[in-house]
Design an enzyme around this catalytic site. Structure first.
Site, mmCIF file in Angstrom:
data_model
loop_
_atom_site.group_PDB
_atom_site.id
_atom_site.type_symbol
_atom_site.label_atom_id
_atom_site.label_comp_id
_atom_site.label_asym_id
_atom_site.label_seq_id
_atom_site.Cartn_x
_atom_site.Cartn_y
_atom_site.Cartn_z
ATOM 1 N N GLU A 287 0.793 -1.222 0.000
ATOM 2 C CA GLU A 287 0.000 0.000 0.000
ATOM 3 C C GLU A 287 0.829 1.278 0.000
ATOM 4 O O GLU A 287 0.474 2.244 0.684
ATOM 5 C CB GLU A 287 -0.928 -0.025 1.212
ATOM 6 C CG GLU A 287 -0.227 0.025 2.598
ATOM 7 C CD GLU A 287 0.129 -1.342 3.179
ATOM 8 O OE1 GLU A 287 0.323 -2.298 2.412
ATOM 9 O OE2 GLU A 287 0.215 -1.430 4.415
ATOM 10 N N HIS A 311 -8.086 -3.887 -1.389
ATOM 11 C CA HIS A 311 -7.303 -4.026 -0.161
ATOM 12 C C HIS A 311 -6.238 -2.921 -0.054
ATOM 13 O O HIS A 311 -6.181 -2.209 0.955
ATOM 14 C CB HIS A 311 -6.643 -5.410 -0.120
ATOM 15 C CG HIS A 311 -5.827 -5.655 1.106
ATOM 16 N ND1 HIS A 311 -6.322 -6.295 2.217
ATOM 17 C CD2 HIS A 311 -4.546 -5.318 1.412
ATOM 18 C CE1 HIS A 311 -5.388 -6.345 3.145
ATOM 19 N NE2 HIS A 311 -4.293 -5.772 2.685
ATOM 20 N N GLU A 312 -5.422 -2.791 -1.080
ATOM 21 C CA GLU A 312 -4.342 -1.778 -1.000
ATOM 22 C C GLU A 312 -4.929 -0.373 -0.914
ATOM 23 O O GLU A 312 -4.416 0.478 -0.194
ATOM 24 C CB GLU A 312 -3.380 -1.917 -2.183
ATOM 25 C CG GLU A 312 -2.749 -3.303 -2.352
ATOM 26 C CD GLU A 312 -2.217 -3.932 -1.064
ATOM 27 O OE1 GLU A 312 -1.838 -3.182 -0.139
ATOM 28 O OE2 GLU A 312 -2.189 -5.184 -0.967
ATOM 29 N N HIS A 315 -6.014 0.553 2.592
ATOM 30 C CA HIS A 315 -4.913 0.977 3.462
ATOM 31 C C HIS A 315 -4.719 2.499 3.453
ATOM 32 O O HIS A 315 -4.060 3.043 4.342
ATOM 33 C CB HIS A 315 -3.600 0.325 3.034
ATOM 34 C CG HIS A 315 -3.353 -1.037 3.615
ATOM 35 N ND1 HIS A 315 -3.337 -1.279 4.972
ATOM 36 C CD2 HIS A 315 -3.062 -2.229 3.022
ATOM 37 C CE1 HIS A 315 -3.059 -2.573 5.174
ATOM 38 N NE2 HIS A 315 -2.896 -3.171 4.013
ATOM 39 N N GLU A 334 -4.009 -4.465 9.171
ATOM 40 C CA GLU A 334 -4.485 -5.476 8.217
ATOM 41 C C GLU A 334 -5.910 -5.944 8.480
ATOM 42 O O GLU A 334 -6.638 -6.256 7.542
ATOM 43 C CB GLU A 334 -3.516 -6.663 8.168
ATOM 44 C CG GLU A 334 -2.095 -6.303 7.707
ATOM 45 C CD GLU A 334 -2.023 -5.702 6.303
ATOM 46 O OE1 GLU A 334 -3.010 -5.814 5.543
ATOM 47 O OE2 GLU A 334 -0.970 -5.113 5.973
ATOM 48 N N ASP A 389 8.268 -10.738 10.044
ATOM 49 C CA ASP A 389 7.973 -11.651 8.925
ATOM 50 C C ASP A 389 7.740 -13.080 9.403
ATOM 51 O O ASP A 389 7.023 -13.847 8.763
ATOM 52 C CB ASP A 389 9.140 -11.679 7.923
ATOM 53 C CG ASP A 389 9.184 -10.418 7.061
ATOM 54 O OD1 ASP A 389 8.147 -9.731 6.981
ATOM 55 O OD2 ASP A 389 10.250 -10.130 6.499
ATOM 56 N N TYR A 397 -5.113 -10.476 9.620
ATOM 57 C CA TYR A 397 -6.015 -10.114 8.524
ATOM 58 C C TYR A 397 -7.444 -10.574 8.790
ATOM 59 O O TYR A 397 -8.370 -9.770 8.861
ATOM 60 C CB TYR A 397 -5.543 -10.780 7.215
ATOM 61 C CG TYR A 397 -4.285 -10.208 6.621
ATOM 62 C CD1 TYR A 397 -3.034 -10.542 7.133
ATOM 63 C CD2 TYR A 397 -4.319 -9.345 5.533
ATOM 64 C CE1 TYR A 397 -1.866 -10.045 6.578
ATOM 65 C CE2 TYR A 397 -3.154 -8.842 4.965
ATOM 66 C CZ TYR A 397 -1.932 -9.194 5.496
ATOM 67 O OH TYR A 397 -0.781 -8.687 4.950
#
Ligand code: BES
Ligand code: ZN
Length: 615
Positions: A287, A311-312, A315, A334, A389, A397
């Site tokens: 995003e 979705h992006e 953001h 998220e 990560d 999410y």
């Protein structure tokens, strides 16, 4: 108590106090001394050197001193070569500053401590990045779609900005930025900023980002990029070979913006453009403000995967405007974004499609919940020093989205929409952590309308493992029809022609494949494949679902196509589970061979994830 038990008890208290520090707003993934000094503006002056795979130049930090006595600035770096550091004296002259670059920490990188003789308004760090920078990918012309020029791009979330900019790399802070970027003349560069200076391709570009953003949102891309407008507010940058297909695929982007404006308040960033990346991009999308970075694997030809754009875009409210203060609060970015994404899909493509997408995602979450360590199924993650990560999953999410859906259903859309819009307004251009959110939620929804949702329920959603027993369970009527046809076919009561597949959308196909028994007989797989050519599908999501099933039950016909899939794309979500299931089903050797061949084309992040499978 034995001595060593006391020592470990002590160690435990220390680590506890460090993590409770994180809850108080301090970010365990950054060395920055924000309580003493914060950067307010960054100016980048960088050359993109494709031969050396290096960014070379300097970054200038404009500083705001929080502690009037401090003369020290601590920045985050990873694998950077520092040439010199200068500070600007009162009279405008520049002087060398002394600094120390500490030993590299595997997760956080190298702490850069700069000591000044007196407080200065500006410092410049002259540096270059290394080819192994975790936040950059360098592609040769052969690795691009048009094969003529090299390509490079950044991916800074979560803690990779520090591998190409020495910076206070924490989402708790925000900067405005400007940049001068030089490239070979036939290369166009773009950034997560005002890109109006890149219309003329001349190798010398200026950028300005007047709104304050967190460092993980600073982004750059450069290559053989062309440009085409889609609407008054949107355009696409892409290699010429995929520009037109992308324009056709994403033609609903303006409609998505218009609908979101109505629901959650005016889009705050001016333009919303898309940058199409090479297939090796490790994510679906990123995003980056004003310029989302997008995988080409969603250009399916039928708009079936455009929820990624929703979705992006979402953001732009949840994440870029209102930002998680630490990576333990990722669900604030998220979860809200997945919720808003689905609302956008409902507005633009209708309720049936939105529910199908929700239902597919929830099924994925439930599958993942079976394999994730229980503590990592908590919304407010405990990272305990791990790389963000490493705890990445559907939990922030989709569990996040389900929590918000739960609140929506309990309070009703009217009240909940007002709450979300006011939340975005109240925290615009701010960062907050989960505890602050819980307080805001309590003050503005839970106790405003008492007797609907208890504080314990909120705590269960946010601080407990797994899914609450009364979590919403989105069910699609369209999928129910697929289910009953599927059962009839499995029992031999009908044949494939009466499944009704000629009218199926990609979502129905995904639901169908994901609900075939995992041990389905090989001759049934063969029937399906010869009737529907599933092994040859050009839809990356369908291919993924089909290959996952086929590897698991030993259907051999897929291997040439699977090789092509794994070698051709680098999006982690579509390849990592396949490598895992190959290893699990006695195909480790084959997978390793494919990987050795594919690895040079993957992003460092994907390489890191997959390397561990073959160690
Ligand atoms: N911001 C994320 C990508 C990300 C998250 C990068 C955490 C690094 C750390 C992006 O918005 C995202 O969620 N992408 C998804 C899209 C999907 C959920 C529609 C992806 O890449 O799959
Ligand atoms: Zn996201």
């Amino acid at each position: 108590m034995k001595l060593n038990t006391i020592a470990s008890a002590l160690a435990l208290t220390t680590s506890l106090s460090i993590s409770s520090f994180a809850i108080a707003g301090q970010d365990q993934h950054s060395y920055a001394n924000l309580e003493q000094v914060v950067t307010t503006h960054i100016h980048l002056d960088l050359d993109i050197n494709f031969d050396e795979k290096s960014l070379e130049g300097f970054v200038e930090h404009s500083l705001s001193w929080q502690d009037k006595k401090s003369k020290q600035i601590v920045l985050d770096t990873r694998d950077l070569e520092i040439d010199k550091i200068m500070y600007k004296a009162q009279d405008g002259s520049w002087h060398k500053a002394s600094y120390k670059l500490a030993k590299r920490d595997d997760v956080k990188g190298s702490k850069l401590t700069i000591n000044l003789k007196r407080q200065a308004d500006k410092i410049r760090v002259y540096y270059n990045s290394l080819p192994i920078a975790s936040g950059l990918q360098w592609l040769t012309p052969e690795q691009t779609a048009s094969k003529t020029q090299p390509f490079m791009y950044s991916q800074s979330q979560a803690i990779h900005a520090r591998s190409w900019i020495p910076i206070q790399d924490t989402p708790a802070m925000r900067v405005t930025y400007s940049a001068r970027i030089q490239t070979p003349e036939d290369i166009r560069a773009v950034m997560s900023a005002d890109n109006s200076d890149v219309k003329i391709k001349d190798g010398d570009y200026r950028f300005n980002m007047p709104q304050a953003i967190s460092p993980y949102l600073i982004a750059i891309g450069a290559g053989n990029l062309e440009y085409k407008e889609m609407s008054h507010q949107t355009a696409i940058y892409a290699e010429p070979t995929i520009l037109d297909a992308s324009i056709a695929e994403f033609s609903d982007t303006q409609a998505m913006i218009d609908k979101t404006n109505l629901m959650y308040g005016e889009y705050a960033w001016g333009r919303y453009d898309l940058l199409m990346l090479p297939p090796s991009f490790p994510f679906g999308g990123m995003e980056n403000p004003r310029l989302s970075f997008i995988t080409p694997t969603v250009v399916a030809g039928d708009k079936s995967l455009v929820s990624l754009i929703a979705h992006e875009l979402a953001h732009s409210w949840s994440g870029n405007l209102v930002t998680n203060a630490t990576w333990e609060d990722l669900w604030l970015n998220e979860g809200f974004t997945s919720y808003v994404e689905n609302r956008i899909m409902e507005e633009v493509f209708g309720k049936d499609r939105a529910i199908m997408e929700q239902s597919l995602e929830v099924a994925r979450l439930k599958e993942q919940l079976k394999t994730i360590d229980a503590p990592d199924t908590i919304l407010n993650l405990k990272l305990n020093g791990r790389d963000p990560d490493d705890a990445f999953s559907s939990v922030p999410y989709i569990k996040g989205q389900l929590f918000l859906l739960y609140l929506e259903q309990k309070f009703g859309r009217d009240k909940f929409d007002v709450f979300v819009k006011e939340y975005f307004d109240s925290y615009a251009f701010k960062s907050l952590n989960t505890a602050e959110f819980v307080k805001y939620l309590n003050d503005n929804l839970i106790s405003k309308y008492p007797g609907i949702v208890s504080a314990e329920k909120v705590n269960e959603w946010i601080y407990k493992t797994g899914l609450p027993a009364d979590a919403p369970n989105p069910t699609s009527d369209v999928f129910k029809v697929v289910d009953s046809n599927l059962q009839a076919w499995l029992k031999g009561a009908t044949n494939l022609n009466s499944l009704g597949t000629d009218k199926w959308t990609v979502h129905e196909w995904l639901h169908f494949i994901n609900n075939l028994p995992r041990d389905i007989a090989i001759d049934k797989m063969k029937q399906l494949d010869s009737a529907f050519k599933l092994t040859q599908t050009t839809n990356a999501e369908i291919a993924f679902a089909w290959f996952m099933l086929a590897v698991g039950n030993g259907y051999q016909e897929i291997y040439p196509a699977l090789d092509k899939h794994l070698t051709g794309i680098g999006r982690r979500k579509l390849i990592v589970p396949l490598y895992k299931t190959l290893v699990k089903h006695d195909k480790k050797e084959w997978a390793n061979k494919v990987y050795l061949n594919a690895r040079p084309g993957y992003h460092p992040l994907a390489q890191g994830t997959i390397d561990t499978l073959f160690k």
